[in-house]
Scaffold this active site. Structure first.
Site, PDB file in Angstrom:
ATOM      1  N   GLY A 191       5.074   2.172  -9.130  1.00 21.57           N
ATOM      2  CA  GLY A 191       5.361   2.594  -7.762  1.00 21.57           C
ATOM      3  C   GLY A 191       4.131   2.941  -6.946  1.00 21.57           C
ATOM      4  O   GLY A 191       4.214   3.201  -5.758  1.00 21.57           O
ATOM      5  N   HIS A 192       2.964   2.962  -7.587  1.00 24.65           N
ATOM      6  CA  HIS A 192       1.752   3.402  -6.880  1.00 24.65           C
ATOM      7  C   HIS A 192       0.637   2.405  -7.144  1.00 24.65           C
ATOM      8  O   HIS A 192      -0.228   2.639  -7.997  1.00 24.65           O
ATOM      9  CB  HIS A 192       1.347   4.800  -7.372  1.00 24.65           C
ATOM     10  CG  HIS A 192       0.309   5.476  -6.519  1.00 24.65           C
ATOM     11  ND1 HIS A 192      -1.039   5.227  -6.613  1.00 24.65           N
ATOM     12  CD2 HIS A 192       0.443   6.405  -5.540  1.00 24.65           C
ATOM     13  CE1 HIS A 192      -1.703   5.988  -5.757  1.00 24.65           C
ATOM     14  NE2 HIS A 192      -0.836   6.709  -5.101  1.00 24.65           N
ATOM     15  N   PHE A 193       0.627   1.220  -6.498  1.00 26.39           N
ATOM     16  CA  PHE A 193       1.619   0.788  -5.531  1.00 26.39           C
ATOM     17  C   PHE A 193       2.152  -0.561  -5.987  1.00 26.39           C
ATOM     18  O   PHE A 193       1.410  -1.284  -6.682  1.00 26.39           O
ATOM     19  CB  PHE A 193       0.974   0.655  -4.151  1.00 26.39           C
ATOM     20  CG  PHE A 193       0.368   1.928  -3.648  1.00 26.39           C
ATOM     21  CD1 PHE A 193       1.143   2.859  -2.970  1.00 26.39           C
ATOM     22  CD2 PHE A 193      -0.976   2.216  -3.875  1.00 26.39           C
ATOM     23  CE1 PHE A 193       0.572   4.031  -2.502  1.00 26.39           C
ATOM     24  CE2 PHE A 193      -1.541   3.401  -3.413  1.00 26.39           C
ATOM     25  CZ  PHE A 193      -0.770   4.312  -2.730  1.00 26.39           C
TER      26      PHE A 193
END
Lengths: 82, 151
Positions: free
Chosen positions: B48-50
């Site tokens: 999720g990052h990223f």
């Protein structure tokens, strides 16, 4: 280093850690009550004095240092400067 | 000197997926420690990052630095650390200099600025290979079970 030079240097170091200018640091102001210095900041002040003057401040003394004057007195004692 | 993850788990309260030290490779008791963390591309936070551009979150670099600081505390005050006190990060002044990517290995070096029984101030450098990616000064409080009971 004479006593006056030491006093100025301790004041400079303490003010730097607290984040204020040295001329706004009264010698008898209570660190906790007047300057919002908590126990963690007190550790940092102690460490900064140790590094500057190449001394070891005993752990039991940290909580006793409540003002700039007390920090100066203790530093003088440890360096044997009168 | 080499401490493996089992030894580290005997010191730190954190556990996977929030344990950010794999091994300790150098120890000068009470003075400095050097630890490593390999950044497996499969680590969840990279998803999720990223998406499509994975980099290690700065907040997790701070956590890895803080955990290295606690290892240093252990080497300085082992009689307290062995009682498994609670640790609280109380402040951090950090500078990030370069991004950290999957497959990097973080090298975390902590120096004792001032450590006492009830807390400490540590200076920590994080590197990837020889490149400094972050520096910090952090302070943490140590609350022993005895002090908790006294409240």
């Amino acid at each position: 280093m004479n006593a006056q030079e030491l006093e100025e240097k301790v004041k400079e170091v303490v003010a730097s850690v607290i984040g204020i200018s040295a001329d706004k640091l009264p010698a008898d102001a209570d660190f906790a009550r007047d300057l919002d210095v908590d126990s963690m900041k007190a550790i940092e002040i102690t460490g900064a004095i140790e590094k500057t003057f190449k001394i070891i401040i005993p752990e039991e003394e940290i909580r006793k240092i409540r003002t700039l004057n007390q920090a100066i007195t203790l530093t003088k004692q440890l360096l044997n400067i009168k | 000197m080499h401490w493996d993850k089992e030894k580290i788990k005997s010191i730190l309260p954190q556990r996977e997926p929030f344990l950010f030290i794999d091994e300790v490779i150098e120890v000068e008791e009470g003075k400095r420690v050097v630890a490593k963390k390999y950044l497996d591309p499969a680590l969840d936070f990279f998803k999720g990052h990223f998406p499509g551009n994975p980099v290690m979150p700065g907040a997790l670099i701070i956590e890895a630095m803080a955990q290295t600081g606690l290892i240093l505390y252990y080497t300085t005050k082992p009689h307290i650390a062995k009682t498994h006190p609670d640790y609280y990060l109380t402040s951090i002044n950090v500078t990030f200099k370069s991004p950290v990517y999957p497959k990097d290995t973080l090298i975390l070096e902590a120096h004792n600025f001032k450590i006492v029984e009830f807390g400490g101030v540590v200076d920590i450098t994080a590197k990837v290979k020889d490149k400094i990616v972050a520096t910090s000064r952090s302070t943490f409080a140590v609350v022993t079970k005895k002090n908790q009971d006294a409240k």
